[in-house]
Design an enzyme around this catalytic site. Structure first.
Site, PDB file in Angstrom:
ATOM      1  N   ALA A   1      22.837  -3.793  54.105  1.00  0.00           N
ATOM      2  CA  ALA A   1      23.927  -4.587  54.653  1.00  0.00           C
ATOM      3  C   ALA A   1      24.668  -3.789  55.721  1.00  0.00           C
ATOM      4  O   ALA A   1      25.163  -2.688  55.456  1.00  0.00           O
ATOM      5  CB  ALA A   1      24.888  -5.004  53.543  1.00  0.00           C
TER       6      ALA A   1
ATOM      7  N   TYR B   1      30.882 -11.388  49.271  1.00  0.00           N
ATOM      8  CA  TYR B   1      31.352 -10.877  50.543  1.00  0.00           C
ATOM      9  C   TYR B   1      31.909 -12.031  51.387  1.00  0.00           C
ATOM     10  O   TYR B   1      32.047 -13.151  50.905  1.00  0.00           O
ATOM     11  CB  TYR B   1      30.237 -10.086  51.231  1.00  0.00           C
ATOM     12  CG  TYR B   1      29.769  -8.912  50.395  1.00  0.00           C
ATOM     13  CD1 TYR B   1      30.700  -7.992  49.889  1.00  0.00           C
ATOM     14  CD2 TYR B   1      28.427  -8.731  50.078  1.00  0.00           C
ATOM     15  CE1 TYR B   1      30.287  -6.928  49.102  1.00  0.00           C
ATOM     16  CE2 TYR B   1      28.010  -7.665  49.291  1.00  0.00           C
ATOM     17  CZ  TYR B   1      28.941  -6.761  48.803  1.00  0.00           C
ATOM     18  OH  TYR B   1      28.535  -5.717  48.008  1.00  0.00           O
TER      19      TYR B   1
END
Length: 383
Positions: free
Chosen positions: A60, A189
């Site tokens: 990520a 997220y």
């Protein structure tokens, strides 16, 4: 060599063709410095390309400095970060795999501890190490859990800045040489926090009903698709369920997948949970082999969209069955690849696809083939 194994059939996605269906899933290493990749990342990711995977994902990668999960997470918010990514992408490509990157924003989970320091909100011990806090952002001013910082609720203007930064990061990813981009819309997220009614209590166009809560995910995807070369694939990772009756559901995921497909997203990467606590925590699901495969299966069958299955897929025969059953198009391997970076090459032998070490890097394959010709020490085995 035989070609009967589905796991080792090439897959064409737009102009990209993978050498097999094995994907190394993004795995955070928490070892970047000011968002820049280091030698650790080159060796960590390069070994999976050498190990025979078809696609290798960089972890990520934050599109904004404030969007990092931890102080050790990489980014692509500035041009100085491109060279580190280029080293990784070029090495992976030279060794036969497709280099891919997951772009994201940690949202209200940004600025947390590295896992080996607790995997929670930053505290005094972290400050002593130089990991100072910053104000996280989110869909609404709702903390991840008790004891976590209250995020700043993004204004519409700030949302537009986030979308623009996803686009800028995609341009940098292309310059670095990546061939696939995945938008991180899972695990609590930023994008996921807009999707889930558990974390999105907005009353403007980015909240409310399902259409409003999907808006950010769709606008980011549409903007990145327009900026990303037409011939290259775009993936989207989703938490297919929150695991709570009041949260995001698999029915919602199917609706989102249909909209993403219309935009031009090519593959739905089906994970789950994480809306509160650690990235894959919560959801009340029993973690057992292949526990998330049904999510990929339903999206694939109902939406007619390619999917990637992930989650406790550890054995070649297990991966082969998922593909044979038509439940997914790609198999993502994560922690098992940390145990065995050569997982794909061993799987090829176990499934009878390669009995002569011909798919191994020539620097090592010729050694092993020679040893096998002269001894019984190494033979394909079933796990």
């Amino acid at each position: 060599m035989t070609h009967t194994s589905r796991l080792f059939q090439p897959l064409a996605i737009r102009a990209i063709q993978t050498r097999n269906r094995v994907v190394i899933s993004p795995m955070c290493q928490y070892s970047a410095h000011d968002g820049h990749l280091e030698d650790w990342h080159l060796v960590h990711l390069g070994r999976f390309a050498i190990g025979g995977a078809g696609i290798v994902f960089t972890e990520a990668t934050a599109v904004q400095k404030c969007g990092r999960i931890t102080h050790g997470c990489p980014g692509l918010w500035t041009d100085s970060q491109i060279p580190g990514h280029a080293r990784v992408a070029q090495f992976v490509l030279r060794n036969g795999a497709i280099p891919a990157i997951q772009l994201g924003h940690a949202g209200r989970k940004a600025g947390m501890q590295r896992p080996w320091y607790g995997n929670g909100p930053l505290g005094e011990a972290d400050f002593g190490r130089g990991d100072m806090p910053w104000t996280p952002v989110g869909a609404s001013a709702i903390p991840v859990a008790e004891g976590w910082p209250v995020p700043h609720e993004l204004t519409v203007a700030e949302i537009h800045e986030v979308i623009a930064d996803f686009v800028s990061a995609a341009h940098r990813a292309r310059e670095a040489g990546y061939r696939i981009v995945e938008i991180h819309g899972a695990h609590g997220y930023l994008v996921h926090s807009f999707l889930s009614p558990l974390s999105n209590r907005r009353t403007d166009a980015y909240g409310g009903d399902l259409k409003g809560r999907m808006r950010l995910a769709l606008e980011i995807s549409q903007a990145v698709r327009a900026a990303w070369p037409e011939e290259l694939p775009l993936f989207f990772r989703t938490s297919a369920v929150d695991g709570s009756p009041e949260g995001w559901s698999l029915d919602d995921t199917v609706v989102l997948a249909r909209a993403l497909k219309e935009i031009g997203v090519d593959v739905m990467d089906c994970s789950s949970s994480g809306i509160a606590g650690a990235a894959t925590a919560g959801g009340g699901q029993k973690r057992q082999p292949g526990f998330q495969v049904p999510y990929a299966d339903r999206v694939r069958r109902e939406v007619g969209m390619a999917t990637m299955a992930v989650g406790l897929i550890t054995h070649p025969e297990q991966a082969e069955k998922i593909l044979a059953d038509g439940s997914a198009d790609l198999i993502a391997i994560a922690r098992e690849a940390l145990v065995n970076p050569m997982w794909a090459l061993h799987a090829a032998r176990d499934l009878g696809h390669d009995t002569t070490f011909s798919t191994w890097p020539e620097q090592s394959g010729w050694w092993l083939a020679g040893r096998e010709r002269t001894s019984e020490f190494y033979k394909p085995h079933k796990r």
